[in-house]
Structure formats: C-alpha cells, structure tokens
Design a protein around this motif. Structure first.
Motif, PDB file in Angstrom:
ATOM      1  N   GLN A 268     -15.668  27.716 -27.753  1.00 26.08           N
ATOM      2  CA  GLN A 268     -14.735  27.436 -26.669  1.00 26.08           C
ATOM      3  C   GLN A 268     -13.648  26.490 -27.175  1.00 26.08           C
ATOM      4  O   GLN A 268     -13.750  25.956 -28.279  1.00 26.08           O
ATOM      5  CB  GLN A 268     -15.461  26.785 -25.490  1.00 26.08           C
ATOM      6  CG  GLN A 268     -16.702  27.550 -25.027  1.00 26.08           C
ATOM      7  CD  GLN A 268     -17.426  26.838 -23.904  1.00 26.08           C
ATOM      8  OE1 GLN A 268     -17.018  26.893 -22.743  1.00 26.08           O
ATOM      9  NE2 GLN A 268     -18.505  26.144 -24.237  1.00 26.08           N
ATOM     10  N   THR A 269     -12.616  26.283 -26.349  1.00 30.34           N
ATOM     11  CA  THR A 269     -11.563  25.331 -26.692  1.00 30.34           C
ATOM     12  C   THR A 269     -11.414  24.307 -25.581  1.00 30.34           C
ATOM     13  O   THR A 269     -11.624  24.600 -24.401  1.00 30.34           O
ATOM     14  CB  THR A 269     -10.213  26.034 -26.914  1.00 30.34           C
ATOM     15  OG1 THR A 269      -9.886  26.814 -25.757  1.00 30.34           O
ATOM     16  CG2 THR A 269     -10.262  26.917 -28.141  1.00 30.34           C
ATOM     17  N   PHE A 270     -11.066  23.090 -25.983  1.00 33.86           N
ATOM     18  CA  PHE A 270     -10.784  22.005 -25.038  1.00 33.86           C
ATOM     19  C   PHE A 270      -9.422  21.415 -25.330  1.00 33.86           C
ATOM     20  O   PHE A 270      -9.111  21.068 -26.475  1.00 33.86           O
ATOM     21  CB  PHE A 270     -11.834  20.901 -25.150  1.00 33.86           C
ATOM     22  CG  PHE A 270     -11.483  19.654 -24.361  1.00 33.86           C
ATOM     23  CD1 PHE A 270     -11.770  19.570 -23.010  1.00 33.86           C
ATOM     24  CD2 PHE A 270     -10.854  18.581 -24.976  1.00 33.86           C
ATOM     25  CE1 PHE A 270     -11.437  18.439 -22.279  1.00 33.86           C
ATOM     26  CE2 PHE A 270     -10.519  17.439 -24.269  1.00 33.86           C
ATOM     27  CZ  PHE A 270     -10.804  17.370 -22.904  1.00 33.86           C
ATOM     28  N   VAL A 271      -8.592  21.335 -24.294  1.00 32.02           N
ATOM     29  CA  VAL A 271      -7.329  20.614 -24.340  1.00 32.02           C
ATOM     30  C   VAL A 271      -7.281  19.746 -23.092  1.00 32.02           C
ATOM     31  O   VAL A 271      -7.690  20.178 -22.010  1.00 32.02           O
ATOM     32  CB  VAL A 271      -6.115  21.567 -24.370  1.00 32.02           C
ATOM     33  CG1 VAL A 271      -4.818  20.776 -24.525  1.00 32.02           C
ATOM     34  CG2 VAL A 271      -6.242  22.594 -25.493  1.00 32.02           C
ATOM     35  N   ASN A 272      -6.811  18.523 -23.223  1.00 32.37           N
ATOM     36  CA  ASN A 272      -6.737  17.647 -22.058  1.00 32.37           C
ATOM     37  C   ASN A 272      -5.776  18.188 -21.007  1.00 32.37           C
ATOM     38  O   ASN A 272      -4.767  18.837 -21.336  1.00 32.37           O
ATOM     39  CB  ASN A 272      -6.250  16.252 -22.478  1.00 32.37           C
ATOM     40  CG  ASN A 272      -7.364  15.392 -23.024  1.00 32.37           C
ATOM     41  OD1 ASN A 272      -8.375  15.174 -22.379  1.00 32.37           O
ATOM     42  ND2 ASN A 272      -7.191  14.920 -24.247  1.00 32.37           N
ATOM     43  N   HIS A 273      -6.082  17.907 -19.747  1.00 29.67           N
ATOM     44  CA  HIS A 273      -5.109  18.082 -18.668  1.00 29.67           C
ATOM     45  C   HIS A 273      -3.853  17.309 -19.063  1.00 29.67           C
ATOM     46  O   HIS A 273      -3.929  16.149 -19.477  1.00 29.67           O
ATOM     47  CB  HIS A 273      -5.706  17.533 -17.372  1.00 29.67           C
ATOM     48  CG  HIS A 273      -4.907  17.842 -16.152  1.00 29.67           C
ATOM     49  ND1 HIS A 273      -3.678  17.267 -15.900  1.00 29.67           N
ATOM     50  CD2 HIS A 273      -5.166  18.640 -15.080  1.00 29.67           C
ATOM     51  CE1 HIS A 273      -3.217  17.696 -14.750  1.00 29.67           C
ATOM     52  NE2 HIS A 273      -4.092  18.541 -14.233  1.00 29.67           N
ATOM     53  N   SER A 274      -2.694  17.904 -18.961  1.00 29.74           N
ATOM     54  CA  SER A 274      -1.481  17.301 -19.501  1.00 29.74           C
ATOM     55  C   SER A 274      -1.064  16.015 -18.805  1.00 29.74           C
ATOM     56  O   SER A 274      -0.260  15.241 -19.354  1.00 29.74           O
ATOM     57  CB  SER A 274      -0.326  18.308 -19.445  1.00 29.74           C
ATOM     58  OG  SER A 274      -0.595  19.412 -20.282  1.00 29.74           O
ATOM     59  N   ASP A 275      -1.597  15.748 -17.622  1.00 31.29           N
ATOM     60  CA  ASP A 275      -1.287  14.512 -16.917  1.00 31.29           C
ATOM     61  C   ASP A 275      -2.295  13.404 -17.208  1.00 31.29           C
ATOM     62  O   ASP A 275      -2.216  12.329 -16.607  1.00 31.29           O
ATOM     63  CB  ASP A 275      -1.242  14.757 -15.396  1.00 31.29           C
ATOM     64  CG  ASP A 275      -0.069  15.633 -14.995  1.00 31.29           C
ATOM     65  OD1 ASP A 275       0.961  15.586 -15.702  1.00 31.29           O
ATOM     66  OD2 ASP A 275      -0.180  16.366 -13.995  1.00 31.29           O
TER      67      ASP A 275
END
Length: 432
Positions: free
Chosen positions: A371-378
C-alpha cells in the motif's frame, strides 16, 4: 501459520520491556543461529560464510552476513529499524512522599507518548543498572526487569474534573503523570528506597550500585483481538514489530552475493542524535570496517555504497475508522492490506519513484500486497530513520512500515496478517 508470526511478535515484545532488553533478546536469537559477536574496541577478522553482529550502548545492534560476491560490485542490502518507544524514565532521587501516606516516583517523559493511555494501568519497571568494578571507566552492566505490577498512575475522578472528557483537556507531565509505588507505614524507610528495592531485586549490596537507567512499562501482555483475531493489541509495535520482522527475515534468508545488514538503532523517538542513534556515524563506520575487513579499499567503499539499497522500516498510520477525515483521500492504507510505502513531497521520507518501484517489486516477488501512505495535505507529518541515515551515506532507499492505529499509545493496534506479510517481504529482499 499467518497468526504464528504475530504470536511470536507478542512474546518478543513481552520479553522486551526496554530498549536494552529488546537488544539482549535479539542478541540471544542471533547467537542461537550461529552469529558471532564482534566488539568495537577490538580488531575484526571477517570471513565469508560466517555471520556477525556488534552492539552499541547495549541498546542498538548491527548484524551482518558477508555476501559471496565482490563487495564493491554488489554492495549491501540493509533493513533499519529502532529499539526505543515512548515511555517515562525514572529521575535520580525519585522518591516523593505524599502526606506521609503514599510514595510516588518522579519521572521524565521520554519521546512523545499519548499520556492519557498510561493512566490506571498496572505498570512495572525495567532497565539497566551500573555496578562498581575494578575499572572506574568500565562499570559492570546488568539488566533488571521486576516482572510484576508495581506502580500505577491514578487518574483524577470525574467528580473533581468535570471537563475531563472535553477536547483540549491538558495534562502536566510533572504533576499528572507521576506513578504511585507504595503506601508508607511505620516500617517504611524513605531514604534511598528505590536504590534498596533495586538491590534487593538483584540480590546485590546497595552500596555497589553506581547508577541506573530505569523506565516504566505496561505490565499487561499483548494479545490478538477482533472477531477473527485479525488485530494485534500490544505496546511497542512502533518499532519492535519492524525490528522483529527484520530479525526473522535475516535468520531465515539464504546465501546471496550482496552483504546483508540488519541495523537496530536506539533513540529514534528523541531525534536519533546519540552515539547509538541513526544520527551518529556508527552505521557508516561499520560498513567501512566490513569493506576494509574483506580486503576492499576506499574506492571499493564508495562503489559498495552506490550499489546498496536500504529499507528504513518504521510503522505507518492505518485508516482510522472514527477519523477518516484525517487521512489522504486516495492514499490511506488499511489494516491487513500489506506493508506501506511512505511518501512525502517535502522529503520527510526518503522514498522516490525509483525506490518505491524497487519495494513494489520485492513485494510482488514475495507474493504479498503493498500500500501507499501520503499525509493529508493540510496536516504536517513526521519523519523517521531514513533521512537521518542518508546524511551519512548517499544510498538508495525507501521508507516503509506496517499500518497501525494509536501510534505512541501504551497499547497500539496492528494487523495480524501484516506482520506475516512484512516478514515475507523482508526475506525476499534479503534473498535477492
């Protein structure tokens, strides 16, 4: 079979209440599987076909298996994790009597725990004790684990704090988080009480104890939970789950041309800026000694680093069922969906397209999902070992971890299948 790996992880964490005990248990497992311990202050004689490890401060460990190929051409395969978790360290002169009735201990917060989760639990103490020796510069080091519930941090009743369930109710680290150890009675000796307690537990004279590094831990053992036991409920999953998975993979892996390394650092939770942390040159020094010990020169070292690949393994955040809005709308990993590739445009993680592709391929070879994880941009995200390590060596690498809930709680939750998956992925990486 899938649950067995999770059960072994729970046992490992239960026997590893501190970073010192985690490294001790890893060391025992390596020795049982034919690894030889090296010592930094001695000359190293490295031979192909053998397996080695070295420790630092008794709280970090670096194991390696020389590859069968040319060291410069083939380089290294590294898995890096950390041994420490947020907790409370007991201060010197810790005894605080209260109204002549209770004895509590003065503590200092280590790392960033979710402090509310430490209330009203049976806690114990463990750590390292320094004992007098014939050499003033080298005290004797022994480890202690009381292995019984000794303390509790009592919560204030709601009747005295009607706002306790309101959002933003602050806690004082100095006032609210001090654990109670005992009742005081007429036979109670307040002077050096903790020191005497340690001496009694270790069955040594109190006057022989020079100092100690003791921390608190939750005495309750982890378990599998969920309708189908699909979750691991346990403390210290961050990051002993990755340390355990790397250990299992290294032991189970096959002979290959590249040199395999498992690096378990300490002090990641407080910035890694110690002699045993990822911010120190220790891993670079070990890699240099391996290259030179196998007959390489400085040019071979540079080539070996260039031809290496590192997995920085620290836990990741799973989609939270009660706070879905906290997560990125398209990159929110779920429990038991496989290991997570962690990505950040501002380079909080070392992952790029190249290294993500490598790890995806590893997972495909192992037959496990990813899977991939990227932070919520805010929302601002954290960082981990990867970037700190690359300040010492310009090596290709990827940041990954297993998805979990309640990171830094005294009791975290991970996925049962995920631990099985990541061991398979790590083993496939070491086997390439």
């Amino acid at each position: 079979m899938e649950k067995q790996a999770a059960l072994e992880l729970i046992d490992f964490i239960n026997e590893s209440p501190t970073n010192f005990h985690a490294i001790l248990n890893i060391k025992k497992e390596l020795i049982a599987h034919g690894f030889t311990q090296l010592f930094s202050g001695e000359s190293w004689q490295i031979e192909r076909g053998k397996k080695y490890f070295v420790t630092k401060n008794h709280s970090s460990l670096y194991a390696f298996i020389p590859g069968t190929g040319d060291i410069a051409e083939n380089g290294f395969k590294l898995i890096c994790a950390h041994s420490d978790s947020p907790t409370f360290r007991i201060k010197p002169h810790a005894e605080i009597p209260v109204e002549g009735k209770y004895l509590k201990l003065n503590t200092e917060v280590y790392g960033g725990p979710i402090m509310y989760t430490w209330f009203d639990r049976p806690l114990s103490m463990a750590g390292r004790v320094l004992i007098k020796s014939d050499n003033p510069l080298k005290p004797i080091i022994q480890f202690i684990n009381f292995k019984r519930p000794l303390l509790t941090i009592p919560h204030l009743a709601i009747h005295f704090n009607r706002a306790v369930n309101d959002q933003g109710n602050p806690l004082s680290k100095q006032k609210d988080m001090l654990p109670v150890l005992a009742m005081i009675n007429e036979h109670f000796e307040k002077e050096n009480f903790l020191l005497k307690l340690i001496a009694e537990e270790m069955q040594i004279p109190a006057e022989n104890i020079l100092d100690f590094d003791l921390t608190l831990y939750n005495f309750e053992k982890g378990c599998l939970t969920g309708l189908n036991e699909e979750f691991i409920s346990c403390g210290k999953l961050d990051d002993l789950a990755m340390a355990h998975a790397g250990l299992k993979a290294l032991i189970d892996s096959k002979e290959c041309r590249k040199t395999k390394v498992l690096a378990i650092f300490d002090n990641e939770e407080v910035g890694s800026g110690t002699k045993q942390g990822a911010g120190s040159p220790i891993l670079r020094t070990i890699i240099e000694r391996i290259v030179f010990g196998m007959g390489g020169q400085t040019e071979d070292l540079y080539r070996a680093i260039h031809n290496s690949f590192m997995i920085s393994a620290d836990m990741a955040h799973a989609l939270h069922p009660n706070y879905t809005e906290k997560h990125d709308p398209t990159n929110h990993p779920v429990m038991n969906g496989g290991p997570v590739i962690k990505i950040n445009a501002n380079q909080k993680y070392i992952t790029d397209g190249d290294s993500a592709a490598v790890f995806q391929t590893i997972c495909q070879l192992a037959g496990v999902p990813y899977q991939t994880f990227v932070n919520h941009s805010d929302m601002a995200g954290g960082s981990t070992l990867g970037n700190i390590l690359l300040s010492q060596m310009e090596m290709r690498g990827v940041d990954i971890g297993n998805p979990m809930w309640a990171m830094h709680s005294v009791r975290e939750t991970g996925g049962t299948m995920d631990h099985h998956y990541v061991i398979k992925a790590f083993t496939a990486f070491y086997n390439i």
